[in-house]
Each structure stands twice: as structure tokens, then as C-alpha cells.
Design an enzyme around this catalytic site. Structure first.
Site, PDB file in Angstrom:
ATOM      1  N   ARG A  53     -25.673 -23.495   1.390  1.00  0.00           N
ATOM      2  CA  ARG A  53     -25.129 -24.088   2.612  1.00  0.00           C
ATOM      3  C   ARG A  53     -26.167 -24.987   3.287  1.00  0.00           C
ATOM      4  NH1 ARG A  53     -22.545 -19.989   6.770  1.00  0.00           N
ATOM      5  NH2 ARG A  53     -24.712 -19.644   7.327  1.00  0.00           N
ATOM      6  N   LYS A 104     -24.059 -26.412   9.591  1.00  0.00           N
ATOM      7  CA  LYS A 104     -24.800 -25.568  10.518  1.00  0.00           C
ATOM      8  C   LYS A 104     -25.869 -26.434  11.168  1.00  0.00           C
ATOM      9  CE  LYS A 104     -25.606 -20.653  10.843  1.00  0.00           C
ATOM     10  NZ  LYS A 104     -24.406 -20.329  11.606  1.00  0.00           N
TER      11      LYS A 104
HETATM   12  C1  LIG Z   1     -23.414 -19.414  11.612  1.00  0.00           C
HETATM   13  C2  LIG Z   1     -22.073 -19.669  12.150  1.00  0.00           C
HETATM   14  C3  LIG Z   1     -20.963 -18.880  11.797  1.00  0.00           C
HETATM   15  C4  LIG Z   1     -21.077 -17.626  10.968  1.00  0.00           C
HETATM   16  O1  LIG Z   1     -21.570 -17.827   9.691  1.00  0.00           O
HETATM   17  P1  LIG Z   1     -22.291 -16.655   8.898  1.00  0.00           P
HETATM   18  O2  LIG Z   1     -22.751 -17.289   7.636  1.00  0.00           O
HETATM   19  O3  LIG Z   1     -21.244 -15.615   8.649  1.00  0.00           O
HETATM   20  O4  LIG Z   1     -23.378 -16.148   9.755  1.00  0.00           O
HETATM   21  C5  LIG Z   1     -19.727 -19.242  12.281  1.00  0.00           C
HETATM   22  N1  LIG Z   1     -19.573 -20.326  13.073  1.00  0.00           N
HETATM   23  C6  LIG Z   1     -20.617 -21.101  13.435  1.00  0.00           C
HETATM   24  C7  LIG Z   1     -20.371 -22.290  14.298  1.00  0.00           C
HETATM   25  C8  LIG Z   1     -21.888 -20.807  12.991  1.00  0.00           C
HETATM   26  O5  LIG Z   1     -22.915 -21.578  13.352  1.00  0.00           O
END
Ligand SMILES: *Cc1c(COP(=O)(O)O)cnc(C)c1O
Length: 370
Positions: A108, A210
Site C-alpha cells: 500500500r 494513505k
Molecule cells: C489507515 C486508514 C484506515 C484503516 O486502514 P488499516 O489498514 O485497517 O489500518 C481507514 N481509513 C483511513 C482514511 C485510513 O487512513
């Protein structure tokens, strides 16, 4: 070594914890593990790797945790060129550390980096950096059952730039902080507010990345998460649920977690089509739900379905699986089933069981380190 010995005696004197945790086998930092919060607790080491000018990452290293120096013209300060990742390390009863699906975070981060015009590390470099950071801060990993070591990874444009362009240099940083179990015994279900004024992400934007700029108000991607969240909190809600920015009608996600609704035997979550973050926990919970015999769907979910749902929950690395008690939409408060008989505690205990080594898994999700 001296440091370790000093810490050992300091702890023995100050807290008398020696009896409750097995300090012969494991060494612990001086933390009141029973009252761990969710705020930052600074640990000993961080990991840093700088790119060369041609965008290659070659050699990273651990250093003492501390402030970093940035040029005022750094791309991250001027244009917000930054992405991040989050994962957790858990301590097993035998003292080993467990890391969960790191390859997913590594992949990711590569996708996020590509979208933000940044060079990225290899999957192996990413995993190695997390391992080193977890090991170096091992005494900060809470005792089994008390919490996890949250590990945050940042990739920032650290090179100086004046005109709008990708940074000439990048810095990759890893740091860690112990956090309590979010879903502590007796923690209250979330009360969520459906945001209608602010959009989180727009079509063609970077809502699926992210990116650090998805949290504070940014321009291209219409994000106003901090604004909306602060407003909702001041009105007594725990978090905000965003709708799609085109029709203002379909569910997207909560500020930093993904959302699921349960109706009979079917568990549904919005499909990831570029505007929501593809959570590692979301993906894992879908698989666990199917293993438990539920039907799991990724699809468009109109906001109207909220009034028919039996149960609602959120997923993310920080929260695990968090049950939602109510959602307020257009002045109407909808309430959901909570408690031991619901679906989410089952999914949560399987997820955490796997993450903490109490449930044996054959999916290859766990990496064990010393
Ligand atoms: C990090 C995040 C998540 C959750 O992702 P995980 O990989 O399960 O921790 C969901 N939404 C947003 C906007 C995020 O930044």
C-alpha cells in the site's frame, strides 16, 4: 546494557510491578501498563532512511528518537508531499514479537507513493525497517493483553523546492508508541455523525491513498477531516461518517477507519473505488467473516440502508473492530445492537487472537521476531 539495568531497578523501586509481569524473561520500559492511553509515548529509537538524489533508498539506520531537521523549503512543509502507514507489534506470551500482514502495508505504501509522485522502498526494505524498529523498542511493547506497540511509518518530501514539483529528496521514518487495547473491557460503542456538508474525498482525487494531506483541509482532494471531526466531537459524537462527494448519498468511510453494516447473515462494506482507503483490517475482517460463515459483500451502500441495519462496526489498525451504537443522520438517531451476542465481538476476538498468537493461523498473516 547499563541503561537496561538502571531501568530494571528503577522500575522495581517505583512501581513494584515485578510480581505481576515476568520481568525475568522480558525487559519492560517504565510504563504504567494498566493505565496506558492512546496518546503518544515516546520510545527509544526511530529508523531513518534518506533517498539519494536519484530517488533510490539504499541504507537506513536506527537512531535515538528525537526531532528531525527540515529545510524551510522542504516539499512536505510547502506542498504537503507526505504519506504514512500504520501497523502494530504484539507481544506473545513467550516474549516473541508478532507483526501482522506487513506485506500489505508495504504494498500500500508503494501504491500511495506512486500516486503522490514519490519514489518508494521495496517491500523487503519496508519490512526490515519495521522489524528493526520493533526490536530496538522491544521494552516498549506492552505485556500480553495490555496493548500493542503502534508503529508509524512516514515518507516525506524532505528536499528543498520552490516551484511546484516533486521533492528532490525523500526521507523515510519509522517510530513507535505503545498503545492500549482500543477495545478495552467496557469501552463505549461509538456514536457517529453522518457528515453532509464536508466531503472527505472527490472523484479523481487521492482519497484512496494513505496521504497525510487527507486529514487536514487540502485543496485538490477536498478533505476537511480535522474540521468535520472537531465539529462532531464538540457536539458529543465520537466520529464522522462521510458520504460520497458526487451524490452525497452512498457511504464512504469514517475519519480513519472503514465501515461495515450487518443485516441478518450478510456483512457489507463500501467497495474501494478510489475514494476510500483500502484498509488491511477491512480486508482481513472480510476474510474472517467468511471463515465464520457470514456472507461478505463489497458494494455501493446507500445511506438509507443505515436505518435497516442490525449492527454497524468500524475497522482499522488502531481500533481493531469497533462497534457503533448509534448513527445520526439528518437529525435522526438510529441505534444498533451492541453487546456480546453481536457479530463484531466475534470478528474482533478472532482478529486479535491471530494478531496476539492465541489463535493459530494458516494464512501466513503473522511474522514472528525475537
Ligand atoms: C489507515 C486508514 C484506515 C484503516 O486502514 P488499516 O489498514 O485497517 O489500518 C481507514 N481509513 C483511513 C482514511 C485510513 O487512513
Amino acid at each position: 546494557m547499563l541503561e537496561v539495568i538502571l531501568r530494571y531497578y528503577k522500575k522495581q523501586l517505583a512501581t513494584g510491578y515485578l510480581g505481576s509481569y515476568d520481568l525475568d524473561k522480558h525487559e519492560y520500559a517504565d510504563v504504567d501498563w494498566d493505565n496506558l492511553g492512546s496518546g503518544l509515548v515516546q520510545t527509544d529509537y526511530m529508523y531513518i532512511m534518506k533517498s539519494s538524489n536519484d530517488g533510490k533508498f539504499e541504507q537506513g539506520q536506527l537512531s535515538r528518537y528525537g526531532n528531525i531537521e527540515l529545510n524551510p523549503a522542504a516539499a512536505v512543509l510547502n506542498y504537503g508531499q507526505a504519506i504514512y502507514e500504520g501497523t502494530k507489534a504484539d507481544r506473545k506470551r513467550d516474549g516473541k514479537l508478532l507483526l501482522f500482514r506487513l506485506d500489505q502495508n508495504a504494498i500500500r505504501m508503494k501504491i500511495s507513493a506512486e500516486r503522490m509522485c514519490m519514489p518508494s522502498l521495496s517491500v523487503d526494505q519496508f519490512i526490515d525497517a519495521v522489524k528493526q524498529t520493533a526490536q530496538a523498542n522491544k521494552c516498549w511493547v506492552p505485556p500480553p493483553g495490555k496493548g500493542s506497540l503502534y508503529i508509524r511509518l512516514l515518507l516525506i518530501g524532505s528536499g528543498p523546492i520552490l516551484g511546484l514539483a516533486p521533492s528532490p529528496e525523500y526521507t523515510f521514518l519509522v517510530y513507535a508508541s505503545p498503545v492500549r487495547n482500543y477495545f478495552k473491557e467496557g469501552s463505549a460503542p461509538l456514536n457517529i455523525f453522518v457528515e453532509e456538508e464536508y466531503d472527505r474525498a472527490s472523484r479523481g482525487g487521492a482519497g484512496g491513498v494513505k496521504g497525510s494531506t487527507n486529514y487536514a483541509p487540502a485543496s485538490r482532494i477536498i478533505t476537511t477531516v480535522l474540521k468535520a471531526l472537531t465539529r462532531a466531537k464538540s457536539r458529543g459524537f465520537s466520529d464522522v461518517l462521510y458520504l460520497d462527494s458526487v451524490h452525497n448519498k452512498n457511504l464512504e468511510e469514517v475519519s480513519s477507519c472503514n465501515i461495515f453494516i450487518v443485516k441478518d447473515n450478510v456483512i457489507s462494506t463500501p467497495a474501494t473505488s478510489g475514494t476510500i482507503l483500502s484498509g488491511v483490517t477491512r480486508k482481513s475482517v472480510i476474510e474472517i467473516a467468511r471463515d465464520h460463515g457470514y456472507q461478505a459483500e463489497e458494494r455501493v451502500i446507500p445511506v438509507d440502508e443505515l436505518s435497516e441495519a442490525d449492527e454497524v462496526f468500524c475497522t482499522g489498525t488502531a481500533v481493531g473492530v469497533a462497534i457503533v451504537g448509534s448513527i445520526s443522520y439528518k437529525g435522526q438517531r438510529m441505534e444498533y445492537k451492541t453487546g456480546a451476542k453481536t457479530v463484531s465481538p466475534q470478528l474482533y476476538s478472532t482478529l486479535v487472537g491471530i494478531q496476539t498468537g492465541q489463535i493459530e493461523e494458516k494464512k501466513g498473516w503473522i511474522m514472528e521476531i525475537d
